[in-house]
Design a protein around this motif. Sequence first.
Motif, short mmCIF file in Angstrom:
data_model
loop_
_atom_site.label_atom_id
_atom_site.label_comp_id
_atom_site.label_asym_id
_atom_site.label_seq_id
_atom_site.Cartn_x
_atom_site.Cartn_y
_atom_site.Cartn_z
N UNK A 108 10.05 2.60 54.64
CA UNK A 108 8.64 2.20 54.62
C UNK A 108 8.17 1.76 53.23
N UNK A 109 9.10 1.69 52.28
CA UNK A 109 8.74 1.28 50.93
C UNK A 109 8.21 2.38 50.05
N UNK A 110 8.28 3.64 50.52
CA UNK A 110 7.79 4.77 49.73
C UNK A 110 8.86 5.22 48.74
N UNK A 111 8.50 5.47 47.48
CA UNK A 111 9.49 5.90 46.50
C UNK A 111 10.13 7.23 46.88
N UNK A 112 11.44 7.32 46.64
CA UNK A 112 12.14 8.59 46.89
C UNK A 112 12.92 9.08 45.67
N UNK A 113 13.22 8.21 44.71
CA UNK A 113 13.92 8.65 43.50
C UNK A 113 13.93 7.53 42.48
N UNK A 114 13.94 7.90 41.20
CA UNK A 114 14.03 6.94 40.11
C UNK A 114 15.37 7.09 39.40
N UNK A 172 -4.69 4.54 41.67
CA UNK A 172 -5.14 5.61 42.56
C UNK A 172 -4.07 5.96 43.59
N UNK A 173 -3.44 4.94 44.16
CA UNK A 173 -2.39 5.17 45.15
C UNK A 173 -1.16 5.81 44.51
N UNK A 174 -0.82 5.35 43.30
CA UNK A 174 0.33 5.92 42.59
C UNK A 174 0.11 7.40 42.31
N UNK A 175 -1.07 7.74 41.78
CA UNK A 175 -1.31 9.14 41.44
C UNK A 175 -1.31 10.02 42.69
N UNK A 176 -1.98 9.56 43.73
CA UNK A 176 -2.06 10.35 44.95
C UNK A 176 -0.67 10.61 45.52
N UNK A 177 0.19 9.61 45.49
CA UNK A 177 1.53 9.76 46.06
C UNK A 177 2.37 10.76 45.25
N UNK A 178 2.41 10.57 43.94
CA UNK A 178 3.29 11.41 43.13
C UNK A 178 2.71 12.80 42.87
#
Length: 489
Positions: free
Chosen positions: A381-387, A444-450
């Motif tokens: 779904x395009x959601x980050x899972x690892x860097x 806002x989306x980045x902070x909420x996700x991580x």
Amino acid sequence: MSAIEKLYGRAPALLTDLYQLTMAYAHWFNGTGQREAVYHLFYRQAPFDNGFALACGIETAIDYICALRFTEEDIAYLGTLKDNAGEPLFDDGFLDYLRDFRFTGRVDAVPEGTAVFPHQPMLRVTGPILQAQLLETALLNLMNFPTLVATKAARIAHAAEGDSVLDFGLRKAQGIDGGVSAARAAYIGGCAGTSNVLAGQLFGIPVSGTHAHGWVMAFDHEIDAFDAYARALPNNCVFLVDTYNSLEGIENAIRAGNKLREHGYEMAGIRLDSGDLAHLAKRARRRLDAAGFPDARIAASSSLDERAIADLKSRGAPIALWGIGTRLTTAQPDAALDGVYKLAAIREDSGRWSYRMKMSDTPGKLTRPGVQQVRRFTDADGKPIADLLYDEASWSTAWAGGVAEYEHRFDADAPHIELLQPVIEGGTRVDTSPELGAIREYAKAQFAYFAERPNYLALIDHYLDESTDALRDWLAQRHNDGRQSEGSS
């Protein structure tokens, strides 16, 4: 015209430490200034024990690099500087070089507002070493503080759970640009507006404000102050009720609200700035509702931050708007972001990269060699899972070592994005500057996700071990073995 040019009239080339200029001069003098080099701008430790930070100040940094010029006034001033023997510090030929200075290299950056983890580059500068080195101080100045404030603002907005948060910190900011930079960063981090009118003009941030205690004290009676303000600004009445006695102030606000209503206007709300805010807000809500003002909002200020807001929320305080001043604009309790700008590789005459690395006996201070990139793996779904932090110049594997009790393997072609993207090539901007509102929504989306994923895997390539000895051994082996991919070493 960029905001920095609006504020200063230009991109000030002398926004730098003297040693940047003396090193540039030494490169010029020795004929080493054109060697291609790679620098990374990153931070070592996440602020506020947050785990990650929101990269901020990038658009300003890009504007600065593209507009950087030395004026005749700059050159004249540098010509007055003396060395320890009283001789001119810089040769006239070097001053002539600065007169024609333009950055001609490449810059790759993460999109502003991106969640970044320690040691991940937010900015990568590639170009002649004299030029790239000369950017160090300005880039750190333009990015460290905004990244700190944007992260703080995001924490506060997250704690407010959707309530409006306003930046009220200009009076406590460290100087003019401290206030302006903080207002922009706070807006990106999630504030709905600012009291800073200059920031509103420069960036288009919504501005907000009511009246201060001084307004109330200018009248013999508090109710007179409220009525006078209402006559002048009937659509903007949020009455500050704690100048003398908060409970009496609430009653006076209700009286002023009734008079407003007789003339066809509605009181917007009240503001509490001292005392037990939870207790006072509850009493104010009951009185406002009983008086027929259920839509009048209660705002609060008074040394607030994310922890204070969370506490007030837990106590059921019916506060709908939060004015945040000192602790936001000065990013308390962290005085600064531990951001650095470090050399990582120099191009040899053969065209291969010669890696550079700072060693240190202080944990966390050693630097990572190579041309670094961050690959952010995503799910379907395009959601980050690892860097994965890796060396772009000699990529050979997508293996990533274990973190804590985890160990993961990713196929090199697994869904991912590369965080660093080109923004300047040949000294010219190659992408389009996004609207500030779009940056804010992305942040806002980045902070909420991580924020909801405290155990998110910020993995590092197998040679990027935290051990100084392991890094030293790896670098020595790489040098001795001469393991080189084409065009890199």
